[in-house]
Design a protein around this motif. Structure first.
Motif, PDB file in Angstrom:
ATOM      1  N   GLU A   1     -28.906-102.173 -25.221  1.00 38.90           N
ATOM      2  CA  GLU A   1     -28.219-102.616 -26.430  1.00 38.90           C
ATOM      3  C   GLU A   1     -26.718-102.409 -26.322  1.00 38.90           C
ATOM      4  N   ILE A   2     -26.313-101.293 -25.722  1.00 41.80           N
ATOM      5  CA  ILE A   2     -24.885-101.029 -25.547  1.00 41.80           C
ATOM      6  C   ILE A   2     -24.251-102.061 -24.639  1.00 41.80           C
ATOM      7  N   VAL A   3     -24.940-102.398 -23.544  1.00 36.83           N
ATOM      8  CA  VAL A   3     -24.420-103.410 -22.620  1.00 36.83           C
ATOM      9  C   VAL A   3     -24.333-104.766 -23.313  1.00 36.83           C
ATOM     10  N   THR A   4     -25.358-105.109 -24.087  1.00 34.63           N
ATOM     11  CA  THR A   4     -25.364-106.389 -24.791  1.00 34.63           C
ATOM     12  C   THR A   4     -24.221-106.476 -25.793  1.00 34.63           C
ATOM     13  N   LEU A   5     -24.010-105.402 -26.566  1.00 33.67           N
ATOM     14  CA  LEU A   5     -22.919-105.393 -27.542  1.00 33.67           C
ATOM     15  C   LEU A   5     -21.566-105.433 -26.853  1.00 33.67           C
ATOM     16  N   SER A   6     -21.459-104.774 -25.729  1.00 34.33           N
ATOM     17  CA  SER A   6     -20.179-104.728 -25.023  1.00 34.33           C
ATOM     18  C   SER A   6     -19.773-106.090 -24.491  1.00 34.33           C
ATOM     19  N   THR A   7     -20.745-106.904 -24.137  1.00 35.24           N
ATOM     20  CA  THR A   7     -20.446-108.216 -23.558  1.00 35.24           C
ATOM     21  C   THR A   7     -20.795-109.364 -24.506  1.00 35.24           C
ATOM     22  N   SER A   8     -21.008-109.054 -25.797  1.00 35.86           N
ATOM     23  CA  SER A   8     -21.462-110.086 -26.734  1.00 35.86           C
ATOM     24  C   SER A   8     -20.435-111.207 -26.877  1.00 35.86           C
ATOM     25  N   ARG A   9     -19.165-110.852 -26.966  1.00 33.48           N
ATOM     26  CA  ARG A   9     -18.142-111.891 -27.140  1.00 33.48           C
ATOM     27  C   ARG A   9     -18.061-112.779 -25.901  1.00 33.48           C
ATOM     28  N   GLN A  10     -18.079-112.145 -24.721  1.00 32.46           N
ATOM     29  CA  GLN A  10     -18.022-112.930 -23.486  1.00 32.46           C
ATOM     30  C   GLN A  10     -19.259-113.807 -23.341  1.00 32.46           C
ATOM     31  N   ARG A  11     -20.423-113.269 -23.723  1.00 34.02           N
ATOM     32  CA  ARG A  11     -21.666-114.047 -23.622  1.00 34.02           C
ATOM     33  C   ARG A  11     -21.629-115.243 -24.575  1.00 34.02           C
ATOM     34  N   PHE A  12     -21.056-115.036 -25.787  1.00 39.66           N
ATOM     35  CA  PHE A  12     -20.952-116.132 -26.737  1.00 39.66           C
ATOM     36  C   PHE A  12     -20.000-117.206 -26.217  1.00 39.66           C
ATOM     37  N   ASN A  13     -18.853-116.771 -25.664  1.00 39.10           N
ATOM     38  CA  ASN A  13     -17.915-117.741 -25.091  1.00 39.10           C
ATOM     39  C   ASN A  13     -18.545-118.514 -23.941  1.00 39.10           C
ATOM     40  N   MET A  14     -19.297-117.798 -23.108  1.00 38.25           N
ATOM     41  CA  MET A  14     -19.945-118.468 -21.992  1.00 38.25           C
ATOM     42  C   MET A  14     -21.038-119.422 -22.476  1.00 38.25           C
ATOM     43  N   LEU A  15     -21.718-119.054 -23.574  1.00 43.78           N
ATOM     44  CA  LEU A  15     -22.737-119.947 -24.134  1.00 43.78           C
ATOM     45  C   LEU A  15     -22.096-121.231 -24.639  1.00 43.78           C
ATOM     46  N   LEU A  16     -20.961-121.099 -25.337  1.00 46.43           N
ATOM     47  CA  LEU A  16     -20.262-122.290 -25.814  1.00 46.43           C
ATOM     48  C   LEU A  16     -19.813-123.154 -24.638  1.00 46.43           C
ATOM     49  N   MET A  17     -19.253-122.504 -23.619  1.00 46.26           N
ATOM     50  CA  MET A  17     -18.796-123.266 -22.457  1.00 46.26           C
ATOM     51  C   MET A  17     -19.971-123.926 -21.744  1.00 46.26           C
ATOM     52  N   ALA A  18     -21.124-123.240 -21.711  1.00 51.66           N
ATOM     53  CA  ALA A  18     -22.300-123.842 -21.077  1.00 51.66           C
ATOM     54  C   ALA A  18     -22.794-125.047 -21.870  1.00 51.66           C
ATOM     55  N   VAL A  19     -22.762-124.940 -23.222  1.00 53.73           N
ATOM     56  CA  VAL A  19     -23.184-126.071 -24.057  1.00 53.73           C
ATOM     57  C   VAL A  19     -22.249-127.254 -23.856  1.00 53.73           C
ATOM     58  N   PHE A  20     -20.939-126.975 -23.892  1.00 58.46           N
ATOM     59  CA  PHE A  20     -19.977-128.064 -23.689  1.00 58.46           C
ATOM     60  C   PHE A  20     -20.072-128.623 -22.268  1.00 58.46           C
TER      61      PHE A  20
END
Length: 274
Positions: free
Chosen positions: A136-155
């Motif tokens: 959970e700590i790792v997920t929270l720490s990288t949540s913003r980067q993961r969201f940005n990467m998800l948006l970039m992957a969708v686009f």
């Protein structure tokens, strides 16, 4: 531990002062020397909480750990045993930052959270809150980067889909415009394989030009997306090899259908097409 030893029970207030440093600190301040033969004085003369601080022998070097998020590079860090910390320094640490306990479990962490909280409360006299697993700590720490990467992957996926539709539409239109030419070629003895190859080569030529332009643009923009990446370099060879191959495969599939259709054109019908 990379070198030396870790703290032991004997490293209490009556024992000689010791300290452990991380690899980043050793590399920065002991580039051409051995830190294990040196001593450190922490904070003396700077803050009153460290007025009684004595030189500490460096007894070990530990691997780097990331503090404040996985997207931040490890910095120089020192560790001292709790038993050798003065009361003033300990009180300062409690005021400046909350105490964090790391507990390694063999079972499900959440199932053991209540007993662990109770044991820590009995030992420290303080309530324990915000219990989280390391995942959970790792997920929270990288949540913003993961969201940005998800948006970039969708686009990126949308752009890939649009590119495939565009290539297919362009090739289908090109084949329709050249129906009479293809019919004449077939009537004069051109084989279906030759016509199919002609259409495929025409489409792949455009796709390869686009891939080359895209790679050049990606190299130029790599430094701007470096801050959004974790665990992958901006100029990662695998990414720059896989994505062009994927685009070429999509382009090949997009031009193959019109090429196959062109190779099946009836010469008589093609010659009658206006």
């Amino acid at each position: 531990m990379k070198r030396g030893r870790t703290f032991a029970i004997r490293d209490d207030g009556a024992a000689p002062p010791v300290v452990i440093i991380n690899e980043s600190m050793a590399k920065r301040f002991w580039k051409d020397a051995d830190p294990m033969s040196d001593r450190l004085v922490i904070g003396k003369g700077v803050m009153r909480e460290f007025a009684t601080e004595q030189p500490r022998q460096i007894i070990g070097i530990v691997a780097d750990s990331r503090d404040g998020g996985l997207n931040r590079d490890p910095g120089p860090t020192m560790f001292i045993p709790q038993g050798q910390e003065s009361d003033l320094a300990n009180a300062l640490n409690v005021r400046l930052a909350p105490i964090a306990w790391v507990v390694r479990t063999r079972g499900e962490p959440h199932a053991l959270s209540a007993p662990i909280q109770e044991q820590l409360r009995q030992v420290t006299g303080l309530p324990v809150s915000d219990v989280r697993t390391m995942d959970e700590i790792v997920t929270l720490s990288t949540s913003r980067q993961r969201f940005n990467m998800l948006l970039m992957a969708v686009f990126g996926g949308s752009a890939l889909l649009l590119a495939a539709i565009g290539i297919y539409g362009l090739m289908a239109y090109s084949v329709a415009q050249r129906t009479q030419e293809i019919g004449i070629r077939l009537a004069l003895g051109a084989g279906s394989a030759a016509v199919r190859q002609m259409v495929v080569l025409q489409g792949m030529r455009l796709a390869l030009i686009g891939v080359v332009i895209g790679l050049a643009s990606a190299f130029g923009l790599a430094r701007f997306i470096a801050s959004l990446l974790f665990g992958v370099k901006a100029l990662d060879p695998m990414a720059f090899a896989f994505i062009p191959l994927l685009l070429i495969a999509v382009a090949l599939l997009a031009v193959w259908i019109p090429a196959r259709r062109a190779s099946r054109v009836d010469p008589v019908i093609a010659l009658r097409t206006q």
